[in-house]
Motif scaffolding. Sequence first.
Motif, PDB file in Angstrom:
ATOM      1  N   GLY A   1       0.825  -1.197   0.000  1.00  0.00           N
ATOM      2  CA  GLY A   1       0.000   0.000   0.000  1.00  0.00           C
ATOM      3  C   GLY A   1       0.856   1.241   0.000  1.00  0.00           C
ATOM      4  O   GLY A   1       2.090   1.166  -0.030  1.00  0.00           O
ATOM      5  N   LEU A   2       0.194   2.369   0.024  1.00  0.00           N
ATOM      6  CA  LEU A   2       0.877   3.652   0.007  1.00  0.00           C
ATOM      7  C   LEU A   2       0.172   4.567   1.008  1.00  0.00           C
ATOM      8  O   LEU A   2      -0.912   4.259   1.478  1.00  0.00           O
ATOM      9  CB  LEU A   2       0.787   4.263  -1.394  1.00  0.00           C
ATOM     10  N   TYR A   3       0.816   5.704   1.298  1.00  0.00           N
ATOM     11  CA  TYR A   3       0.144   6.716   2.127  1.00  0.00           C
ATOM     12  C   TYR A   3      -0.905   7.398   1.257  1.00  0.00           C
ATOM     13  O   TYR A   3      -0.564   8.188   0.389  1.00  0.00           O
ATOM     14  CB  TYR A   3       1.154   7.750   2.617  1.00  0.00           C
ATOM     15  N   ARG A   4      -2.144   7.097   1.490  1.00  0.00           N
ATOM     16  CA  ARG A   4      -3.197   7.550   0.572  1.00  0.00           C
ATOM     17  C   ARG A   4      -3.393   9.060   0.568  1.00  0.00           C
ATOM     18  O   ARG A   4      -3.732   9.645  -0.438  1.00  0.00           O
ATOM     19  CB  ARG A   4      -4.519   6.854   0.919  1.00  0.00           C
ATOM     20  N   SER A   5      -3.146   9.707   1.699  1.00  0.00           N
ATOM     21  CA  SER A   5      -3.405  11.155   1.741  1.00  0.00           C
ATOM     22  C   SER A   5      -2.176  11.979   1.365  1.00  0.00           C
ATOM     23  O   SER A   5      -2.245  13.203   1.319  1.00  0.00           O
ATOM     24  CB  SER A   5      -3.905  11.547   3.132  1.00  0.00           C
TER      25      SER A   5
ATOM     26  N   MET B   1       5.619  11.404  -1.034  1.00  0.00           N
ATOM     27  CA  MET B   1       5.719  10.061  -0.473  1.00  0.00           C
ATOM     28  C   MET B   1       6.931   9.316  -1.034  1.00  0.00           C
ATOM     29  O   MET B   1       7.657   8.651  -0.296  1.00  0.00           O
ATOM     30  CB  MET B   1       4.439   9.299  -0.770  1.00  0.00           C
TER      31      MET B   1
ATOM     32  N   TYR C   1      10.068  10.678   0.586  1.00  0.00           N
ATOM     33  CA  TYR C   1      10.180  10.208   1.976  1.00  0.00           C
ATOM     34  C   TYR C   1      10.715   8.774   2.026  1.00  0.00           C
ATOM     35  O   TYR C   1      11.659   8.470   2.761  1.00  0.00           O
ATOM     36  CB  TYR C   1       8.812  10.299   2.653  1.00  0.00           C
ATOM     37  N   LEU C   2      10.123   7.899   1.209  1.00  0.00           N
ATOM     38  CA  LEU C   2      10.547   6.494   1.234  1.00  0.00           C
ATOM     39  C   LEU C   2      11.952   6.339   0.655  1.00  0.00           C
ATOM     40  O   LEU C   2      12.719   5.479   1.092  1.00  0.00           O
ATOM     41  CB  LEU C   2       9.528   5.625   0.478  1.00  0.00           C
TER      42      LEU C   2
ATOM     43  N   VAL D   1      14.368   8.663   0.907  1.00  0.00           N
ATOM     44  CA  VAL D   1      15.282   9.174   1.935  1.00  0.00           C
ATOM     45  C   VAL D   1      15.456   8.130   3.042  1.00  0.00           C
ATOM     46  O   VAL D   1      16.554   7.947   3.578  1.00  0.00           O
ATOM     47  CB  VAL D   1      14.757  10.523   2.492  1.00  0.00           C
ATOM     48  N   LEU D   2      14.372   7.425   3.362  1.00  0.00           N
ATOM     49  CA  LEU D   2      14.483   6.366   4.378  1.00  0.00           C
ATOM     50  C   LEU D   2      15.421   5.250   3.916  1.00  0.00           C
ATOM     51  O   LEU D   2      15.976   4.518   4.724  1.00  0.00           O
ATOM     52  CB  LEU D   2      13.102   5.769   4.683  1.00  0.00           C
ATOM     53  N   LYS D   3      15.575   5.121   2.611  1.00  0.00           N
ATOM     54  CA  LYS D   3      16.491   4.117   2.069  1.00  0.00           C
ATOM     55  C   LYS D   3      17.908   4.669   1.923  1.00  0.00           C
ATOM     56  O   LYS D   3      18.750   4.093   1.226  1.00  0.00           O
ATOM     57  CB  LYS D   3      15.983   3.624   0.712  1.00  0.00           C
TER      58      LYS D   3
ATOM     59  N   MET E   1      18.826   7.729   0.666  1.00  0.00           N
ATOM     60  CA  MET E   1      19.098   8.679  -0.424  1.00  0.00           C
ATOM     61  C   MET E   1      19.136  10.113   0.101  1.00  0.00           C
ATOM     62  O   MET E   1      18.474  10.444   1.086  1.00  0.00           O
ATOM     63  CB  MET E   1      17.997   8.608  -1.493  1.00  0.00           C
TER      64      MET E   1
ATOM     65  N   LYS F   1      17.922  13.881  -0.152  1.00  0.00           N
ATOM     66  CA  LYS F   1      16.554  14.313  -0.460  1.00  0.00           C
ATOM     67  C   LYS F   1      16.417  14.804  -1.912  1.00  0.00           C
ATOM     68  O   LYS F   1      15.468  14.441  -2.618  1.00  0.00           O
ATOM     69  CB  LYS F   1      16.149  15.426   0.504  1.00  0.00           C
TER      70      LYS F   1
END
Lengths: 310, 408
Positions: free
Chosen positions: A90-94, A100, A103-104, A106-108, A110, A112
């Motif tokens: 799934g994804l952040y729907r809002s 999004m 964000y994902l 950068v969490l990996k 990378m 920004k």
Amino acid sequence: MSTMQHGAAVIEVSHIDKSYGEFRAVQDLTFEVRAGEVFAMLGPNGAGKSTTIRMILDILRPDHGTIAVFGGAIDAARKDRIGYLPEDRGLYRSAKVIDMMVYLGVLKGMDKEAARQRALQLLEELGLAANAKQKVSELSKGMQQKVQFMVTILHDPDLIIIDEPFSGLDPVNTMVIKDLLMGFRNRGGAVVMSTHQMYHVEEMADRLLMINRGQQALYGPVDEVRNRYAIHAVQVEGEGDWTSLAGVQRVEPPGEGEVGELLHLKPGVTSAALLSEIAARPDLTIRRFELAVPSLNEIFIQVVEDGAHA
Amino acid sequence: MRKTLIVARHELLSNLMRRSFLVATFGVPVLTIGLMLLVTSITVQFAVDKDLGAIGFADESGLFSGASTEGTALTAFPTASDAQAAFEAGDLGAYFIIPADYLTSGQIALFTRAGMPANVQDQIDRFLAMHLSAGINQETVARLLNPVTLNLDLLDSGRTIGSEAAVALFIMPLLFMMIFMMALQSASSYLMSGVVEEKSNRIMEVLITSLTPSQLLRGKILGLGVLALIQVSIWVAAAALGLRLGQAVPALNGISLQADIVAWAFIFFLLDFFLLAAVMAAIGAVAGSEQESRQISGLFTLVLVLPIFFLTSFITDPNGGVALFFSLFPLTAPVAIILRLGMTTVPLEQILLSLLILTVTALAAAWVGGRVFGWSLLMYGKRPGVRAILRAIRRSGQMGTTATEARS
């Protein structure tokens, strides 16, 4: 771009076990995944595929055995080199698509700005550039699936682990994702693909592992596995009386939806010898002549049924 | 730490831009200050318009015949109908009739076109009292009419407030406590609903291949803690501004936010947030749905505000046994301490002991909540039982899945 040497071991799983209470989900499983290959992980529901994938990703720990990823035990840095797309995804729907993805990314690990540029590039490549600032909930299901895939490869991983990659995709998007995966493989990346759709495996996978009841049922190159299940027969398409051939034991008419007869050979007769015999017979003409190799789907069903009767 | 900060930043910014957050953060103070201004302006307006002009009266009791009306707005009329005629002619703003049985009944009938300003009654009271007490020293009469002008010196807290503002003694801490509880509740519910969303939309499984559950939890708590601090700071500033603007209102006269109370409240607020956030994160991760998680978290919120149900005990004896119990019980300590600080001086050792207990509890909650959170992230659908949760708390670092718990 992958810097791994083609053929180098990316995942090395050695004799792993995992039990949930009394239930043995995975038993003594050993296999390896190499750089530059698509590795298919097959098995019926509940066979232990997801458990094995979760152990590779260090979400679950094996009770026994070892798993090495990129040459060592998995840690944060190694995890950042993996792109993972679970079956339940799934994804952040809002959230806005671009926010999004950044964000994902950068969490990996990378930067920004690099994540933003790469996300925009992928959105452009997959025809979603105009949707970058839309909320995820405003995208169609197919678009969301493409975004999920983009998130998986955003950080340019060396290994992609993907569960049912084509589930719910239309034929056009299936082709797009397939091309991306094959491009990734050709650049030296490793793809672990868990799927039930055998024709995708036949089309894409270099090697496979079939798990049944938590144990290894089949393992090796796809062609080798198929040949292992080959019967002593050839499939021919043409005209003539095939029963008149000296090397043929019996002739099986084509099944529903099939083209060409199945010629079962007498013991000791090779397919090459039969082809020579046909060539020497002017009353027989052939348009197609190939070894009768069962499809992976047939092998899959046979393995599962054998397992059930064992 | 880097990934914790990335999550914290994400949580802070994504929630900061939420419409519900912006409405609550800026809407509540704007509404409060607006109401304060409205009340102030009405009070001032009322004071300006209080002059009704001449006030007539007719004395049917005979007690006030020949009484001097010099220096007042009062005019005597021989009969009630004369006063009525003058009123209807527009010569009078109001008139009253002193009935024959006034001395025994104490009742008079006042006729006016609109309401009666307080000073009109003051004039009537003063006129009647002065003439009934003819012969008594006038200073004594004045004192009888207004025997006490109270200035409340709260020696414990060193504050002085007017008698009309005494009600604020318990309203202020209540208001103050509400500000902190609302901020606490909204931030922790953001945390809980965020976890529920990430679980229900299945992005959690992707997240936990990028960072550990504890990094994720720490990031969420940090980001939403900062968010709550921003919100509560805006509200406290608005409350201070509102009180300053509301000094014209007698009930608020002399009341201001005390620096010591604000400081203690912030400390308790932060610790309470860490405690609640850990609990809410665990609830969010364990609950099957947002609705279910809200039901469970509602019980915790109820416990937090339990001291409000014992408000009478706090007012009558702010340093008594009930107040002390709630001050030391970690879940109710912040509310109890803030309430007491507004009413009395709480012994420093009690505050420090309360802080110590709350800190230890918050740390324990973070530990337990962190384990439950990490363990239950990949469990979908069915809510695990208490026994499974206790087992998860005992086991270290293992993540559960729907499959593991179904088979265990």
